[in-house]
Design a protein around this motif. Sequence first.
Motif, short mmCIF file in Angstrom:
data_model
loop_
_atom_site.label_atom_id
_atom_site.label_comp_id
_atom_site.label_asym_id
_atom_site.label_seq_id
_atom_site.Cartn_x
_atom_site.Cartn_y
_atom_site.Cartn_z
N LEU A 198 -9.97 -1.63 -8.79
CA LEU A 198 -9.41 -1.83 -7.63
C LEU A 198 -10.41 -2.03 -6.53
O LEU A 198 -10.38 -2.94 -5.54
N PHE A 214 -10.22 -5.83 -5.69
CA PHE A 214 -9.16 -6.25 -4.70
C PHE A 214 -9.57 -5.90 -3.20
O PHE A 214 -9.40 -6.53 -2.42
N VAL A 215 -10.17 -4.51 -3.27
CA VAL A 215 -10.62 -4.38 -1.91
C VAL A 215 -11.47 -5.20 -1.39
O VAL A 215 -11.63 -5.51 -0.09
N CYS A 242 2.24 1.86 -3.43
CA CYS A 242 1.28 2.32 -4.37
C CYS A 242 0.84 3.74 -4.24
O CYS A 242 0.82 4.57 -4.91
N TRP A 302 0.74 -1.33 0.04
CA TRP A 302 0.03 -0.09 0.07
C TRP A 302 0.79 1.18 -0.12
O TRP A 302 0.77 2.21 -0.56
N ASP A 328 -7.70 2.60 -15.98
CA ASP A 328 -7.28 2.26 -14.39
C ASP A 328 -7.55 0.98 -13.97
O ASP A 328 -8.35 0.19 -14.60
N PHE A 344 -4.10 4.31 -10.95
CA PHE A 344 -5.32 4.35 -9.73
C PHE A 344 -6.21 5.45 -9.89
O PHE A 344 -6.00 6.55 -10.36
#
Length: 135
Positions: free
Chosen positions: A96, A99-100, A23, A20, A93, A87
């Motif tokens: 996410l 994944f979250v 990123c 994280w 993009d 992102f």
Amino acid sequence: MSRNDVRVVDSRVHDFVRAWAGCARLVSTPVPYPYVQMLNLLLLFYVYSAPFTFAHRFGGFTPAASLLLAFTLLGLNATAAEIENPFGRDANDLPLGPFVQVVEEDSEMVLRQRDPDTEKFEKFWGKRAFNQRLL
């Protein structure tokens, strides 16, 4: 949970936090504008000067070879500019959301193993079905 399980979970959390942070560093470190401007200028200079170097080797096919080179290099430049920040909510993009959702569900599973009374944790993830990805 055993001590070994705690170590494994701690290691995974540490890896997650490190990823994280990487990123966040990627998003917050912009490419300097003069650098991008100079690269674009050098790219255009190269693309416009390449036909002169191709003329001896390709003869009548010089326009085709130059067009292929220009299309390739300018396309790579446009692609790099598009994915500079992966992102966000643009069409190109990274998605996410899935994944979250997996991280959230895995965290919920760890919390349920630790404490089956997960209603007190619902303020963090809201009232939704457990293992929603299996539904």
